[in-house]
Design an enzyme around this catalytic site. Structure first.
Site, mmCIF file in Angstrom:
data_model
loop_
_atom_site.group_PDB
_atom_site.id
_atom_site.type_symbol
_atom_site.label_atom_id
_atom_site.label_comp_id
_atom_site.label_asym_id
_atom_site.label_seq_id
_atom_site.Cartn_x
_atom_site.Cartn_y
_atom_site.Cartn_z
ATOM 1 N N GLU A 15 0.833 -1.211 0.000
ATOM 2 C CA GLU A 15 0.000 0.000 0.000
ATOM 3 C C GLU A 15 0.871 1.266 0.000
ATOM 4 O O GLU A 15 0.521 2.266 -0.633
ATOM 5 C CB GLU A 15 -0.963 0.006 1.183
ATOM 6 C CG GLU A 15 -1.986 -1.124 1.151
ATOM 7 C CD GLU A 15 -2.816 -1.182 -0.125
ATOM 8 O OE1 GLU A 15 -3.105 -0.118 -0.710
ATOM 9 O OE2 GLU A 15 -3.177 -2.296 -0.547
ATOM 10 N N GLU A 99 -0.782 -2.301 -9.600
ATOM 11 C CA GLU A 99 -0.689 -3.345 -8.578
ATOM 12 C C GLU A 99 0.653 -4.067 -8.655
ATOM 13 O O GLU A 99 1.287 -4.317 -7.632
ATOM 14 C CB GLU A 99 -1.845 -4.346 -8.725
ATOM 15 C CG GLU A 99 -3.184 -3.809 -8.308
ATOM 16 C CD GLU A 99 -3.211 -3.350 -6.869
ATOM 17 O OE1 GLU A 99 -2.730 -4.087 -5.983
ATOM 18 O OE2 GLU A 99 -3.718 -2.238 -6.630
ATOM 19 N N ASP A 103 3.549 -4.146 -5.818
ATOM 20 C CA ASP A 103 4.136 -5.416 -5.372
ATOM 21 C C ASP A 103 5.660 -5.331 -5.452
ATOM 22 O O ASP A 103 6.369 -5.764 -4.530
ATOM 23 C CB ASP A 103 3.652 -6.577 -6.242
ATOM 24 C CG ASP A 103 2.203 -6.962 -5.989
ATOM 25 O OD1 ASP A 103 1.600 -6.467 -5.018
ATOM 26 O OD2 ASP A 103 1.678 -7.779 -6.782
#
Length: 165
Positions: A15, A99, A103
């Site tokens: 996040e 995303e 990661d």
């Protein structure tokens, strides 16, 4: 199965990757630009009598009266639906790429393996489809599906391990 503290920390690192790369702000700006262009185009269509005549609406109202704005907005949204499909595909592709980038950020902070384990827990809990049809995923998912995401994370972990050796 509950996540361990390390797995929760790795999700927080992921996040933080979104924050580090300003994904939320970029998404907000893109959405606001899309809304601005949509309403700008609608403004041009709303004042165009030919638009309403093409749907045979000007015959039902006096020529001097403007048609209800909601009717124009509904008709305009139907006309824009093919454009909306394309924009949705592009937006989903962009958020899926973000995303993977978040990661990667967790991997760089040495929380990649814990993130891998956390994602396995999340995918099991959510009963996520491991590898849905590519077109279905492109249209409906703004997050990568389980197998491609875990494979990309595994590759990033191996690349990171080879750098540190």
């Amino acid at each position: 199965h509950q996540m361990s503290k390390e797995e929760i920390c790795s999700v927080m690192c992921h996040e933080l990757g979104h924050w580090r790369f300003s994904h939320t702000l970029k998404g907000l700006v893109l959405t606001e630009c899309q809304l601005f262009v949509t309403f700008l185009l609608f403004k041009g269509v709303y004042s165009n009598a030919h638009f309403y005549r093409s749907f045979q609406l000007m015959e039902t109202t006096a020529e001097t009266m403007s048609p209800p704005i909601i009717v124009g907005l509904l008709l305009f949204s139907h006309l824009l639906s093919p454009v909306s499909v394309v924009l949705s595909l592009l937006q989903n592709a962009l958020t899926r790429a973000w995303e993977y980038q978040a990661d990667q950020f967790a991997v760089e902070l040495n929380h990649g393996q814990a993130l891998y384990d956390a994602l396995v827990v999340l995918f099991k809990e959510n009963k996520a489809k491991l590898d849905p049809d590519y077109l279905y995923e492109a249209y409906h998912h703004n997050h990568p599906s389980a197998l491609p995401r875990l494979n990309a994370l595994r590759a990033a972990l191996e690349k990171n391990d080879s750098k540190t050796k």
